[in-house]
Design an enzyme around this catalytic site. Structure first.
Site, PDB file in Angstrom:
ATOM      1  N   PHE A 144       0.862  -1.192   0.000  1.00 38.01           N
ATOM      2  CA  PHE A 144       0.000   0.000   0.000  1.00 38.01           C
ATOM      3  C   PHE A 144       0.892   1.233   0.000  1.00 38.01           C
ATOM      4  O   PHE A 144       1.656   1.452   0.938  1.00 38.01           O
ATOM      5  CB  PHE A 144      -0.954   0.059   1.201  1.00 38.01           C
ATOM      6  CG  PHE A 144      -1.869   1.254   1.092  1.00 38.01           C
ATOM      7  CD1 PHE A 144      -3.040   1.189   0.346  1.00 38.01           C
ATOM      8  CD2 PHE A 144      -1.526   2.472   1.679  1.00 38.01           C
ATOM      9  CE1 PHE A 144      -3.859   2.314   0.192  1.00 38.01           C
ATOM     10  CE2 PHE A 144      -2.344   3.595   1.527  1.00 38.01           C
ATOM     11  CZ  PHE A 144      -3.508   3.504   0.784  1.00 38.01           C
ATOM     12  N   ASP A 161       9.127   2.820   2.183  1.00 32.80           N
ATOM     13  CA  ASP A 161       7.943   3.642   2.455  1.00 32.80           C
ATOM     14  C   ASP A 161       7.596   3.436   3.920  1.00 32.80           C
ATOM     15  O   ASP A 161       7.051   2.410   4.318  1.00 32.80           O
ATOM     16  CB  ASP A 161       6.784   3.220   1.548  1.00 32.80           C
ATOM     17  CG  ASP A 161       5.516   4.040   1.810  1.00 32.80           C
ATOM     18  OD1 ASP A 161       5.485   4.798   2.810  1.00 32.80           O
ATOM     19  OD2 ASP A 161       4.560   3.917   1.021  1.00 32.80           O
ATOM     20  N   LYS A 211       2.093  11.008   7.349  1.00 29.56           N
ATOM     21  CA  LYS A 211       1.206  10.757   8.493  1.00 29.56           C
ATOM     22  C   LYS A 211       1.648  11.470   9.784  1.00 29.56           C
ATOM     23  O   LYS A 211       1.379  12.660   9.914  1.00 29.56           O
ATOM     24  CB  LYS A 211       1.020   9.256   8.666  1.00 29.56           C
ATOM     25  CG  LYS A 211       0.184   8.705   7.490  1.00 29.56           C
ATOM     26  CD  LYS A 211      -0.325   7.298   7.674  1.00 29.56           C
ATOM     27  CE  LYS A 211      -1.340   6.975   6.592  1.00 29.56           C
ATOM     28  NZ  LYS A 211      -1.031   5.823   5.770  1.00 29.56           N
TER      29      LYS A 211
HETATM   30  C1  LIG Z   1      -1.126   5.937   4.251  1.00 26.40           C
HETATM   31  C2  LIG Z   1       0.026   5.469   3.462  1.00 26.40           C
HETATM   32  C3  LIG Z   1       0.402   6.117   2.270  1.00 26.40           C
HETATM   33  C4  LIG Z   1      -0.410   7.240   1.659  1.00 26.40           C
HETATM   34  O1  LIG Z   1      -0.490   8.356   2.452  1.00 26.40           O
HETATM   35  P1  LIG Z   1      -1.622   9.464   2.121  1.00 26.40           P
HETATM   36  O2  LIG Z   1      -1.270  10.595   3.051  1.00 26.40           O
HETATM   37  O3  LIG Z   1      -2.941   8.847   2.433  1.00 26.40           O
HETATM   38  O4  LIG Z   1      -1.467   9.812   0.691  1.00 26.40           O
HETATM   39  C5  LIG Z   1       1.537   5.681   1.628  1.00 26.40           C
HETATM   40  N1  LIG Z   1       2.258   4.659   2.108  1.00 26.40           N
HETATM   41  C6  LIG Z   1       1.921   4.000   3.235  1.00 26.40           C
HETATM   42  C7  LIG Z   1       2.783   2.884   3.722  1.00 26.40           C
HETATM   43  C8  LIG Z   1       0.789   4.370   3.945  1.00 26.40           C
HETATM   44  O5  LIG Z   1       0.435   3.700   5.039  1.00 26.40           O
END
Ligand SMILES: *Cc1c(COP(=O)(O)O)cnc(C)c1O
Length: 398
Positions: free
Chosen positions: A137, A222, A251
């Site tokens: 994700f 990520d 986040k």
């Molecule tokens: C939530 C998330 C994203 C995307 O972040 P947004 O602020 O919703 O665009 C990307 N990578 C990971 C691992 C995430 O948990």
């Protein structure tokens, strides 16, 4: 018409929220319009790791908002330097590019990796490939959902951008086998969040580092969800003592009040950007930088990383010792747990509803996994309060 029905008449139905209307929040507690109080064990997917309305973050935000907020990167401010200096030092990297949301920071990483592939590695024009994991994700842009393995994310949104290859998560040999002379990067979550808090086998990240070094491929993590203390280290990859070439953060970087994200990298990788090659109207604005810096200071000065390690181990122990015939497996690291529910018996969503009725907010992922990710500021007593209620729901025949 009740509020929920009203909202539904004017809102795209791209989410399926629990039937709770929230009005206020402070620390780890949120209150709905009926005056019911809940323990937040969801933390907005880790965006609220410092708790709701942290006084230091609110003060910094108010003060900055009334002094200098959004000016665009057409000018300098006195805040971007100190914010990114702190961020790159914590990450053990050299430079950073500020954005707003996680998906934008992932897109930034993809651009950096591809340019590096062409300009440094010498890959032929438009042939660069990035290796990603199944069940990844990384956000919701069209490029990103194009390399998702979840059909509900993709259905009807093609044509998709090429240049991505999927391999099973947790299998370093599969990454090695997928590398070609056109591979510029491996982009991976050190622990898969939305897939259900999936922890790879010990040594996986170290093996990826060795493979990427040997085959001259960038290793990009990520850590939008796993970073900034969530797993009991500043960054989840630090559990294996390695350093990536690029790191995607978001986040919690916004202190629970504002969207702040960044792509952090080595100088070699970040040098791929020159004026005009990338940008964002809001990215790195004075308000964002001030909030981001305050969020990092709060994590450091309140030792939220240490709390996450200690209380997280305790939370995982307690969850694992709960007697229940609906729980298949408990996974996680730090204050980040995924509880796999036996789909034969009951849906994770209905367990979420039962937990909410007891005053604990959670959210299922993929219909079979419950996540528990409270703010890292939670106290032992507050955590115990939640664990007792979770225990009660798990023990009950659902
Ligand atoms: C939530 C998330 C994203 C995307 O972040 P947004 O602020 O919703 O665009 C990307 N990578 C990971 C691992 C995430 O948990």
């Amino acid at each position: 018409m009740g509020y929920i029905d009203f909202e539904r008449t004017v809102t795209a139905q791209n989410y399926e929220p629990l039937p709770i209307v929230l009005r206020e929040a402070k620390g780890v507690w949120v209150t709905d319009t009926e005056g019911r109080r809940y323990l937040d064990m969801m933390s907005a997917y880790s965006a609220v790791s410092m708790g709701h309305g942290h006084p230091r973050i609110l003060n910094a935000m108010m003060e900055q908002a009334s002094t200098l907020a959004v000016t665009s990167r057409a000018y300098h401010t006195e805040l971007l330097g100190p914010f990114l200096d702190k961020l790159v030092r914590l990450a053990g990297l050299d430079t950073a590019l500020p954005m707003n949301t996680g998906a934008e920071a992932v897109e930034t990483a993809i651009k950096a990796a591809r340019r590096w592939g062409y300009r440094v590695k010498g890959i032929a024009r438009d042939r660069a490939e990035i290796i990603v994991a199944e069940n990844n994700f990384h956000g919701r842009t069209t490029a990103i959902v194009g390399f998702s393995s979840d059909e509900s994310y993709r259905d009807g949104f093609g044509p998709f951008t090429g240049g991505f290859r999927q391999v099973p998560f947790g299998d370093a040999a599969a990454v090695a086998a997928a590398i070609t002379p056109n591979t510029c990067a491996v982009l991976i979550e050190p622990i898969q969040g939305e897939a259900g808090i999936v922890v790879p086998p010990e040594g996986y990240l170290r093996e990826l580092r060795a493979i990427c070094d040997e085959r001259r491929v960038l290793l990009i993590f990520d850590e939008v969800q796993s970073g900034l203390g969530r797993t009991g280290r500043w960054f989840a990859h630090q559990h294996e003592g390695i350093r990536p070439d690029g790191l995607v953060l978001g986040k919690a970087l916004g202190g629970g009040v504002y969207p702040v994200s960044a792509f952090v990298g080595t100088r070699e990788v970040m040098q791929m950007f020159n004026p005009g090659s990338h940008g964002s109207t809001f990215g790195g604005n004075a308000l964002a930088a001030r909030i981001g810096l305050e969020a990092l200071d709060v994590i450091e000065e309140e030792d939220l990383v240490g709390r996450s390690a200690e209380l997280g181990a305790y939370m995982l122990d307690r969850l694992r010792s709960m007697r229940s015939n609906i729980v298949r497996e408990v996974r996680g690291r730090g204050l980040w747990a995924g509880v796999e529910i036996d789909p034969e018996g009951v849906s994770a969503r209905s367990v979420c509803d039962a937990l909410a009725a007891e005053g604990v907010l959670s959210k299922d992922t993929h219909g079979t996994v419950l996540r528990f990710a409270p703010p890292l500021t939670i106290t032992r007593e507050e955590l115990d309060w939640g664990m007792e209620r979770i225990e009660r729901v798990f023990a009950r025949a659902l």
